[in-house]
Design an enzyme around this catalytic site. Structure first.
Site, mmCIF file in Angstrom:
data_model
loop_
_atom_site.group_PDB
_atom_site.id
_atom_site.type_symbol
_atom_site.label_atom_id
_atom_site.label_comp_id
_atom_site.label_asym_id
_atom_site.label_seq_id
_atom_site.Cartn_x
_atom_site.Cartn_y
_atom_site.Cartn_z
ATOM 1 N N HIS A 155 0.811 -1.213 0.000
ATOM 2 C CA HIS A 155 0.000 0.000 0.000
ATOM 3 C C HIS A 155 0.849 1.269 0.000
ATOM 4 O O HIS A 155 0.457 2.279 -0.599
ATOM 5 C CB HIS A 155 -0.930 0.005 1.218
ATOM 6 C CG HIS A 155 -1.753 1.253 1.361
ATOM 7 N ND1 HIS A 155 -2.617 1.683 0.380
ATOM 8 C CD2 HIS A 155 -1.821 2.180 2.368
ATOM 9 C CE1 HIS A 155 -3.204 2.810 0.779
ATOM 10 N NE2 HIS A 155 -2.737 3.129 1.970
ATOM 11 N N ASN A 195 5.628 10.572 -9.449
ATOM 12 C CA ASN A 195 5.354 11.646 -8.498
ATOM 13 C C ASN A 195 5.370 11.032 -7.114
ATOM 14 O O ASN A 195 4.661 10.060 -6.860
ATOM 15 C CB ASN A 195 3.983 12.278 -8.763
ATOM 16 C CG ASN A 195 3.909 12.966 -10.104
ATOM 17 O OD1 ASN A 195 4.894 13.475 -10.608
ATOM 18 N ND2 ASN A 195 2.725 12.975 -10.697
ATOM 19 N N HIS A 206 0.324 4.502 -2.649
ATOM 20 C CA HIS A 206 0.806 3.239 -3.215
ATOM 21 C C HIS A 206 2.048 3.503 -4.077
ATOM 22 O O HIS A 206 2.079 4.459 -4.844
ATOM 23 C CB HIS A 206 -0.299 2.611 -4.069
ATOM 24 C CG HIS A 206 -0.049 1.188 -4.426
ATOM 25 N ND1 HIS A 206 -0.782 0.146 -3.898
ATOM 26 C CD2 HIS A 206 0.857 0.613 -5.247
ATOM 27 C CE1 HIS A 206 -0.343 -0.989 -4.389
ATOM 28 N NE2 HIS A 206 0.663 -0.737 -5.216
ATOM 29 N N HIS A 208 3.958 3.751 -7.035
ATOM 30 C CA HIS A 208 3.597 3.662 -8.442
ATOM 31 C C HIS A 208 4.128 4.862 -9.210
ATOM 32 O O HIS A 208 4.515 5.871 -8.641
ATOM 33 C CB HIS A 208 2.075 3.589 -8.607
ATOM 34 C CG HIS A 208 1.380 4.909 -8.394
ATOM 35 N ND1 HIS A 208 1.241 5.498 -7.152
ATOM 36 C CD2 HIS A 208 0.798 5.768 -9.276
ATOM 37 C CE1 HIS A 208 0.596 6.643 -7.270
ATOM 38 N NE2 HIS A 208 0.318 6.829 -8.544
ATOM 39 N N GLN A 210 3.750 6.597 -13.552
ATOM 40 C CA GLN A 210 2.857 6.668 -14.701
ATOM 41 C C GLN A 210 3.683 6.736 -15.985
ATOM 42 O O GLN A 210 4.882 7.032 -15.958
ATOM 43 C CB GLN A 210 1.949 7.898 -14.606
ATOM 44 C CG GLN A 210 1.064 7.904 -13.364
ATOM 45 C CD GLN A 210 0.213 9.153 -13.274
ATOM 46 O OE1 GLN A 210 -0.680 9.369 -14.090
ATOM 47 N NE2 GLN A 210 0.491 9.986 -12.294
#
Length: 380
Positions: A155, A195, A206, A208, A210
């Site tokens: 998470h 970011n 979480h 991650h 893009q």
């Protein structure tokens, strides 16, 4: 399909037809079978539009569907976690790394006739010449692709909290997606980024990043191409040699050098560039990708070692356009943070935000010395 470093790619689709790709670590404990996304989802939103700003020549995307994005959800409502009985998230199976199309993208599909799941574009661009034409009231459908790259099923975290093995898997995913997105009709540039932190505006904790696939060459890259044209051949070779000869180098390996640039704008700004010309991730050799994984982790953990709390940043992987300037533009990371002290941020006000006329409060040499000291303490 087996990719570099033993990473395995497994492709499928989500319930509304969006692409989902799993990238399994070498030696993963996950099985080959993945759950089917059995959700009943609303139709995909119409592809966003973009409008021409005739004062700058920039295209501005208007994506109203992004207004209602999830904002800092709890772990039991994390949309990037593997699906559970109580959390109908975006990823149906447990995963190592997962990449999927954003549900509410800034740049969306023109048409997917075979599946009938993507809305048709009303007025897509017809090429770079079409987009370069100035005129009042010009608009086009904002075609392209926006993908989410989940670094981990956990998470919370970031790229810098991953293992060397996982970092190498993500790098392989970046390379694979760069190649795939570059082949899509109408895509002119592919941009992977992360970011990190609420101060940057992150809405999901979480771990991650893009990937954006643009229907145009971005304004930043277009300006760079102009500067390269003025400077002549071999620009990046001369540029990198200049930075390597300075006291602003942070890390240097056989294939990569990290440095604080001579004219850094941000309180914390560090670039990372390959020694050999490579336009994008897909063009990197296995050796370059192998070295990048631990070196990039050391850099990110050094950034976090500067203060007692994690530092917000934007990690922007600049890549050459798909069709122009590939022999001239060398890929590079530009990591920037507005954090100028433990409890202070740099805000862009009048001169910088309005006129793009920057003032740097921290000398790049001072920033480099602090970051170099922090990186030297890092262990993987």
């Amino acid at each position: 399909m087996i990719l570099g470093a033993g990473v395995v790619r497994r492709s499928t689709r989500l319930a509304d037809g969006r692409d989902l790709v799993y990238y399994d670590d070498p030696g993963t404990t996950l099985g080959a079978e993945r759950a089917v996304d059995a959700r009943v989802l609303a139709p995909r939103p119409a592809t966003a539009s973009m409008r021409l700003d005739v004062l700058t020549g920039d295209w501005i995307t208007v994506a109203a569907a992004r207004q209602n994005r999830v904002m800092l959800p709890s772990a039991d409502a994390d949309p990037l976690a593997p699906q559970s009985a109580t959390n109908p998230s975006e990823v149906p199976s447990r995963y190592d790394v997962a990449v999927f199309e954003n549900r509410s993208p800034s740049f969306g599909p023109a048409l997917r006739e075979a599946l009938g799941t993507a809305p048709a574009a009303d007025d897509p661009p017809t090429g770079l010449a079409d987009l370069a034409e100035l005129g009042l009231g010009r608009s086009r459908t904002s075609v392209g692709r926006c993908e989410v790259v989940c670094f981990s099923p956990e998470h919370e975290g970031s790229f810098g909290t991953q293992s060397v093995t996982r970092a190498r898997t993500v790098i392989e995913a970046w390379a694979d997606r760069t190649e795939a997105l570059s082949s899509l009709p109408g895509v002119e540039q592919v941009f992977p980024f992360e970011n990190r932190g609420e101060a940057i505006g992150v809405t999901l904790p979480h771990p991650h990043g893009q990937i954006y696939a643009y229907p145009y060459v971005t304004p930043r890259t277009a300006r760079l191409l102009e500067r390269i044209g003025d400077a002549g051949e071999g620009f990046f070779e001369r540029f990198l040699a200049f930075e390597q000869a300075s006291d602003r180098v942070i890390l240097q390996g056989e294939h990569w050098t990290a440095y604080v640039p001579f004219a850094a704008r941000w309180p914390l700004e560090v670039h990372l560039m390959p020694h050999r010309h490579a336009p994008d991730f897909a063009a990197l050799t296995s050796a370059e990708r192998d070295e990048l994984a631990p070196l990039y982790l050391r850099l990110l953990r050094g950034v976090d070692a500067l203060y007692d709390t994690p530092t917000a940043y934007i990690a922007a992987w600049h890549q050459a356009p798909v069709h122009v300037g590939r022999d001239a533009v060398r890929m590079r990371l530009e990591l920037t943070s507005p954090r100028r002290a433990a409890d202070k941020l740099k805000f862009l006000a009048g001169s910088e935000a309005a006129m793009w006329a920057w003032t740097a409060e921290i000398p790049p040499e001072q920033s480099a010395a602090r970051l170099r000291e922090a990186v030297e303490k890092v262990t993987l």
